[in-house]
Enzyme design. Structure first.
Site, PDB file in Angstrom:
ATOM      1  N   ASP A 241     -26.774 -24.160 -11.593  1.00  0.00           N
ATOM      2  CA  ASP A 241     -25.465 -23.838 -11.018  1.00  0.00           C
ATOM      3  C   ASP A 241     -25.070 -24.896  -9.982  1.00  0.00           C
ATOM      4  O   ASP A 241     -23.938 -25.387  -9.966  1.00  0.00           O
ATOM      5  CB  ASP A 241     -25.510 -22.440 -10.386  1.00  0.00           C
ATOM      6  CG  ASP A 241     -24.182 -22.074  -9.747  1.00  0.00           C
ATOM      7  OD1 ASP A 241     -23.193 -21.914 -10.489  1.00  0.00           O
ATOM      8  OD2 ASP A 241     -24.111 -21.971  -8.509  1.00  0.00           O
TER       9      ASP A 241
ATOM     10  N   LYS B 246     -21.828 -27.567 -10.235  1.00  0.00           N
ATOM     11  CA  LYS B 246     -20.819 -27.727  -9.176  1.00  0.00           C
ATOM     12  C   LYS B 246     -20.773 -29.173  -8.675  1.00  0.00           C
ATOM     13  O   LYS B 246     -19.694 -29.735  -8.497  1.00  0.00           O
ATOM     14  CB  LYS B 246     -21.098 -26.756  -8.031  1.00  0.00           C
ATOM     15  CG  LYS B 246     -20.793 -25.301  -8.411  1.00  0.00           C
ATOM     16  CD  LYS B 246     -21.222 -24.337  -7.309  1.00  0.00           C
ATOM     17  CE  LYS B 246     -20.995 -22.885  -7.741  1.00  0.00           C
ATOM     18  NZ  LYS B 246     -21.820 -21.951  -6.944  1.00  0.00           N
TER      19      LYS B 246
ATOM     20  N   GLU C 280     -29.597 -12.554  -9.820  1.00  0.00           N
ATOM     21  CA  GLU C 280     -29.488 -11.791 -11.057  1.00  0.00           C
ATOM     22  C   GLU C 280     -30.866 -11.488 -11.635  1.00  0.00           C
ATOM     23  O   GLU C 280     -31.865 -12.092 -11.239  1.00  0.00           O
ATOM     24  CB  GLU C 280     -28.651 -12.593 -12.062  1.00  0.00           C
ATOM     25  CG  GLU C 280     -27.211 -12.765 -11.557  1.00  0.00           C
ATOM     26  CD  GLU C 280     -26.316 -13.453 -12.568  1.00  0.00           C
ATOM     27  OE1 GLU C 280     -26.322 -13.027 -13.731  1.00  0.00           O
ATOM     28  OE2 GLU C 280     -25.625 -14.412 -12.186  1.00  0.00           O
TER      29      GLU C 280
ATOM     30  N   THR D   7     -12.676 -15.686 -17.602  1.00  0.00           N
ATOM     31  CA  THR D   7     -13.699 -15.124 -18.500  1.00  0.00           C
ATOM     32  C   THR D   7     -15.080 -15.593 -18.036  1.00  0.00           C
ATOM     33  O   THR D   7     -15.191 -16.558 -17.269  1.00  0.00           O
ATOM     34  CB  THR D   7     -13.462 -15.578 -19.958  1.00  0.00           C
ATOM     35  OG1 THR D   7     -13.514 -16.999 -20.018  1.00  0.00           O
ATOM     36  CG2 THR D   7     -12.109 -15.108 -20.471  1.00  0.00           C
TER      37      THR D   7
ATOM     38  N   GLY E 286     -29.054  -7.504  -5.044  1.00  0.00           N
ATOM     39  CA  GLY E 286     -27.942  -7.911  -5.897  1.00  0.00           C
ATOM     40  C   GLY E 286     -27.495  -9.344  -5.643  1.00  0.00           C
ATOM     41  O   GLY E 286     -26.470  -9.788  -6.160  1.00  0.00           O
TER      42      GLY E 286
ATOM     43  N   PHE F  52     -10.688  -9.999 -17.415  1.00  0.00           N
ATOM     44  CA  PHE F  52     -10.285  -8.994 -16.433  1.00  0.00           C
ATOM     45  C   PHE F  52     -11.526  -8.281 -15.899  1.00  0.00           C
ATOM     46  O   PHE F  52     -11.583  -7.074 -15.756  1.00  0.00           O
ATOM     47  CB  PHE F  52      -9.283  -8.013 -17.070  1.00  0.00           C
ATOM     48  CG  PHE F  52      -8.311  -7.427 -16.080  1.00  0.00           C
ATOM     49  CD1 PHE F  52      -7.549  -8.253 -15.256  1.00  0.00           C
ATOM     50  CD2 PHE F  52      -8.142  -6.053 -15.971  1.00  0.00           C
ATOM     51  CE1 PHE F  52      -6.651  -7.717 -14.337  1.00  0.00           C
ATOM     52  CE2 PHE F  52      -7.247  -5.506 -15.061  1.00  0.00           C
ATOM     53  CZ  PHE F  52      -6.501  -6.343 -14.240  1.00  0.00           C
TER      54      PHE F  52
ATOM     55  N   LYS G 226     -16.346 -22.336 -15.143  1.00  0.00           N
ATOM     56  CA  LYS G 226     -16.643 -23.772 -15.119  1.00  0.00           C
ATOM     57  C   LYS G 226     -17.179 -24.309 -16.448  1.00  0.00           C
ATOM     58  O   LYS G 226     -17.364 -25.515 -16.595  1.00  0.00           O
ATOM     59  CB  LYS G 226     -17.572 -24.146 -13.968  1.00  0.00           C
ATOM     60  CG  LYS G 226     -18.890 -23.406 -13.883  1.00  0.00           C
ATOM     61  CD  LYS G 226     -19.767 -23.920 -12.728  1.00  0.00           C
ATOM     62  CE  LYS G 226     -19.624 -23.146 -11.444  1.00  0.00           C
ATOM     63  NZ  LYS G 226     -19.908 -21.708 -11.484  1.00  0.00           N
TER      64      LYS G 226
END
Lengths: 347, 347
Positions: A226, A230, A215, A101, A212, A12, A130
């Site tokens: 990343d 993908k 990171e 999560t 922003g 959440f 993922k």
């Protein structure tokens, strides 16, 4: 009568809350346009869960509560401190696990456990995370297949950019011969700034961090991991593979210099970090590397944080899709789309 | 067991033959990947028909026959001189009408009659021909709805560019707020040449005609009517409208001058012929006109004969798809995709 689907939402954070916000905002629209009535049966976060009684949780209210500083396990009379997703899955009657999560690329936990429990209990899965899919694609898909469970992961393959939809649906019946994608907004932002301003990688990275966009530890993005994750998921889905991501040759952007950029510009090209996959006579060739694209390449104009993917096909020519929010709302919208596809279209 | 679908193919020009070629080339693939076995029950062209007996017509063989100078009504023992589609529909047991006769924007014939006969006899329709849909959208859709008949027309809305798929499927659950498209390759070719070379409209048109990109009578393209027809079908489908195309403000490219192009370039823009649709407080606003797009607009880099369409949405941001063959094969591939969607996904 609308089709009711009971959802367990795991995680959440920004994406999970954005998904709950969409459930609230789109309730009427989902009912009117798709005859679909999602019902939030439980929300699980680090400290415990909130579990519905007779009516389903009000998605807007629990989001307000948490955004005002509350925690899920203290939500009204529904909070259950210490209750985990593993406890819940199988004990609460539900149809779909929505997994948001944080991605863990070491062992895939806790999402891996959630996936396995959902499959065991015959819940379909819609994932933004993922981790388990990248690390253990074949086993998860095989188990899901045996149990008749569907898994959808649009949000894990570039959020609102419809990478898999274009490759599965828009090109149905055509054979995809090659895939090229700009799949990571952070690296594309850095390369775009370097190309426009002639600045060094380090300077562009620092600006991206200040905004922003990157990171504090940018490793996953700038080393191409990343993008690799993908393209691995996309190639696995569309080419029916089960690649080990460690075997995918992956070069990030940390070695790209202003001199490389200038040389590319001189030649009429632009350097982009490309995840690519093609089927060759010797099997699949999947890799990630900075590539010099000619100015008329359909991904050459994809700049800053935008992403895009291009499919070369036998009968439809080349089809390219670009854009789509990379925000939590974009990821949540991709999961809502997966929900509609899964329930209403069986796709 | 594969699902067998019996097809009546009307029109055996470039697009109809390309569709038959795809049926032949993709037979094994359709069966293996989609469990789908299309069966060519009849082909109808100007001089008559060829009607299968027990096995379905061999799509490759009838195409070879006609491309070698034969006519459909003389094909082997199957030819039926003088037999029309109106004769056939209802007399031959079939599931799907594939409509590829030439588009007629005066009265929609002969496709209009074919549509009505198919609907009457409960055949689903896959159309490359946009005539009846543009002229009489509401009536056709209403009749089809009453009869439980599905109509798909990807090939009529920019061939292999998946305009409707992206607007219906990839953005499911999001609200489309605005649509902008470069929907006609001929005009985009002419404008691209003018922008690159500073030449006059007439010179770029002459080159396009010499290359076979523009027709001898280019009116439909250059006056914006083809773009209008496509944006009308797209807006009708996605916004649930039933627009009268005559009420859509339509300006073509014949008035665009080298001075306009130079002024746009000076301002960092590029002029494109845009079909657009948006929902406003005062109802839908649909129009066709040359527009100066900023260089970072996602359609600004769509050049020469390429097409593209961009959707602005509430939750997914802007999603743009470009490319896709405009050839007969591209249109045929779009119809094959419609067939797969219709039969296998019910979409």
């Amino acid at each position: 009568m609308a089709i009711e689907k009971k959802i367990i939402l795991c995680g959440f954070g920004n994406v999970g809350r954005a998904f709950a916000r969409l459930l609230a905002a789109k309730e009427e629209d989902l009912n009117a346009r798709f005859g679909l009535a999602p019902r939030l049966e439980a929300v699980v976060d680090i400290g415990g869960a909130a579990v519905a009684e007779e009516q389903g949780l009000a998605p807007g209210r629990i989001t307000d509560f948490v955004e005002a500083g509350g925690t899920v396990e203290k939500f009204e009379s529904f909070g259950r401190p210490g209750l985990t997703a593993a406890d819940l899955l199988g004990r609460v009657d539900a149809d779909i696990l929505v997994e948001t999560t944080p991605t863990n690329l070491k062992d895939g936990e806790p999402a891996r456990t959630h996936f396995m429990a959902a499959i065991e209990n015959k819940l379909d899965i819609i994932a933004a995370n993922k981790g388990p899919l990248v690390l253990d694609y074949r086993r998860i898909l095989e188990r899901a297949c045996r149990q008749g469970v569907q898994i959808r992961f649009s949000a894990a393959t570039a959020a609102a950019l419809p990478t898999l939809d274009v490759g599965r649906l828009c090109t149905a019946g055509a054979r995809i011969e090659a895939i090229e994608g700009i799949l990571n907004g952070t690296t594309n932002y850095i390369l775009s700034r370097m190309a426009r301003e002639g600045c060094a990688y380090e300077d562009a990275l620092r600006d991206a961090q200040a905004l922003g966009i990157a990171e504090t530890d940018p490793t996953l993005d700038v080393e191409g991991l990343d993008t690799r994750n993908k393209i691995v998921l996309i190639a696995n889905t569309l080419f029916g593979l089960a690649l080990d991501p460690c075997e995918v040759g992956t070069t990030g952007i940390t070695g790209v210099t202003p001199a490389d950029m200038a040389a590319a510009r001189e030649a009429g090209n632009v350097i982009k970090l490309i995840g690519s996959a093609r089927l060759t006579g010797n099997g699949p060739l999947v890799k990630v590397a900075p590539e010099a694209l000619p100015a008329d390449h359909p991904l050459a104009g994809v700049n800053l944080s935008e992403k895009g993917i291009s499919y070369d096909t036998d009968t439809m020519g080349r089809i390219t899709v670009t854009g789509g929010h990379s925000s939590p709302t974009g990821a949540a919208a991709a999961m809502l789309k997966d929900l509609i596809h899964l329930v209403k279209l069986g796709i």
